[in-house]
Design an enzyme around this catalytic site. Sequence first.
Site, short mmCIF file in Angstrom:
data_model
loop_
_atom_site.label_atom_id
_atom_site.label_comp_id
_atom_site.label_asym_id
_atom_site.label_seq_id
_atom_site.Cartn_x
_atom_site.Cartn_y
_atom_site.Cartn_z
N GLU A 120 -4.08 2.01 -7.38
CA GLU A 120 -4.38 3.07 -6.71
C GLU A 120 -3.39 4.28 -6.79
O GLU A 120 -2.31 4.44 -6.21
CB GLU A 120 -4.18 2.91 -4.98
CG GLU A 120 -5.17 1.32 -4.60
CD GLU A 120 -5.20 1.62 -3.23
OE1 GLU A 120 -6.55 1.61 -2.91
OE2 GLU A 120 -4.49 1.60 -2.39
N HIS A 178 0.89 -1.21 0.14
CA HIS A 178 0.02 0.11 0.18
C HIS A 178 0.93 1.21 0.00
O HIS A 178 2.02 1.44 0.57
CB HIS A 178 -1.06 -0.07 1.20
CG HIS A 178 -2.07 0.86 1.14
ND1 HIS A 178 -1.72 2.32 1.35
CD2 HIS A 178 -3.26 1.06 0.80
CE1 HIS A 178 -2.68 3.09 1.36
NE2 HIS A 178 -3.67 2.22 1.03
#
Length: 263
Positions: free
Chosen positions: A176, A104
């Site tokens: 993302e 992430h």
Amino acid sequence: MSHAKKPLMAANWKMHKTRLDARQFISDLITCVQPNALDHKVDMVICPPFTSLEILSDSLLQTTPTAWSLGAQTMDYHDQGAYTGEVSAQMLTDLSVSFVIVGHSERRAYYQETDQTVNLKIKQALANRITPIICVGESLEQRESGQTDNCVQNQVQLALEGLTPDQRERVIFAYEPIWAIGTGKVCQAQEANRVNGLIRQWAQNDAIRVLYGGSMKPDNVVELMNQPHIDGGLVGGASLEVSSFVALVEAAAQKPSLARCAS
Ligand code: PGA
């Protein structure tokens, strides 16, 4: 041509919710979303902080048929040892965890996660039968200087380095764009679709699921989910309230299961 994948909606709670909050969320979620009502058209994954994994694992084991799966937000790539503060794959499988978010952008930015550690974590997850949800995406600076494709291609290729063809089939990617995370600025649906399609191409595997993440919300989910290369979402802010998460899950369940062009 290939066939659309079963959509997946993953809730990334980040550093939110106590055990009590987590248990309440799941009991409300189960009341709102009966697995039969969705006719198993969508997979739901809840990724709470480590502290709530056990309580959710207990709820998971009490629910049949299972409407959702449990995920972790990160893990270490060693089997065990003197790694203060870390959690191993075996500790996660012990709690019925079947997914883990890897790489992430917040972990890359604040906790020195690199493409190399991402690669090691993916291998360790797969060796323990945990499905990695691999996050890739460019910064605002990279986008503005035209480096989006290079940046994401590099992340995808380094993530998959050394994986066997069989292992490559068992990963999930989440595109993302960093500038869209938690900012309310969603990536334009067609552009997210374009990058998602490229990720599938760079991963050299048309069978994998590629999610989108970054300010996905009830008011933009339908447009995003209508894109052929978007197989679901990795959701932060909008996953914290049952009502908005359910709206996302229901939109994902409506995704038409049409054949789509591979390109
Ligand atoms: P957001 O976060 O939905 O709050 O933008 C997404 C993510 O970080 O995975």
